[in-house]
Write a protein that holds these residues in place. Sequence first.
Motif, PDB file in Angstrom:
ATOM      1  N   ARG A 161       0.906   1.130 -34.513  1.00 55.20           N
ATOM      2  CA  ARG A 161      -0.522   0.969 -34.770  1.00 55.20           C
ATOM      3  C   ARG A 161      -0.749   1.170 -36.259  1.00 55.20           C
ATOM      4  O   ARG A 161      -0.273   2.153 -36.835  1.00 55.20           O
ATOM      5  N   SER A 162      -1.438   0.237 -36.871  1.00 52.56           N
ATOM      6  CA  SER A 162      -1.683   0.287 -38.310  1.00 52.56           C
ATOM      7  C   SER A 162      -3.154   0.051 -38.595  1.00 52.56           C
ATOM      8  O   SER A 162      -3.780  -0.801 -37.953  1.00 52.56           O
ATOM      9  N   GLU A 163      -3.666   0.774 -39.563  1.00 50.44           N
ATOM     10  CA  GLU A 163      -5.004   0.515 -40.077  1.00 50.44           C
ATOM     11  C   GLU A 163      -4.890   0.012 -41.500  1.00 50.44           C
ATOM     12  O   GLU A 163      -4.105   0.550 -42.292  1.00 50.44           O
ATOM     13  N   LYS A 170     -12.283   0.200 -43.148  1.00 49.71           N
ATOM     14  CA  LYS A 170     -11.302  -0.478 -42.292  1.00 49.71           C
ATOM     15  C   LYS A 170     -11.647  -1.950 -42.183  1.00 49.71           C
ATOM     16  O   LYS A 170     -12.761  -2.314 -41.794  1.00 49.71           O
ATOM     17  N   GLU A 173      -6.821  -3.965 -38.080  1.00 54.31           N
ATOM     18  CA  GLU A 173      -5.962  -3.045 -37.342  1.00 54.31           C
ATOM     19  C   GLU A 173      -4.902  -3.871 -36.643  1.00 54.31           C
ATOM     20  O   GLU A 173      -5.188  -4.935 -36.102  1.00 54.31           O
TER      21      GLU A 173
END
Length: 183
Positions: A161-163, A170, A173
């Motif tokens: 999981r990446s932001e 943001k 994602e």
Amino acid sequence: MLELILFLAALVALWALSRRMMGFGAQQPAHYADTGPAFDLRKHLNGPILCEGIIYGPLGRVDSRFIAQMNGSWEGARGSLKEDFTYSTGKTQHREWHLALGNDGNFSATADDIEGTATGVQSGSTVRMNYRIRLPEDAGGHVLSVTDWMYLMDNGAIMNRSEMRKYGIKVAELVATMRPAND
């Protein structure tokens, strides 16, 4: 007018504090130190890996889907991870990470589209990596700040999981699975 400015300043301060105290941004590697199985980059990012994922845009909708063929190799504390992405649009992308393990689970990494050096840490069943990525020109050429979390599952699969943020906001994602590829 002064009251409105003070109210807005308080809202901004509350928002910044909540980002540090709750949710994705509040995670720390120490929170996972006692979890298992232990994530070892040399073991779990080695050999052929199949990755499947989606990228959510700033409005929370899926903007992109992809499949990536990856291949990791290591010589001692130095490794490379080659990634070949195919997006649902038919577009392809290649990236090659060069990784260097340090002490106490820390590591660094570079790639052609990464600004400077990525830094990361292995802790229990997780890996966290922070870096700045330069998007291709056809995607705007923006530089985004990225926080990647990878979680090792009991069966050897990795959940990623990446932001991605621009100016602290943001904008995307990524959610993906990675697992050893079948020959």
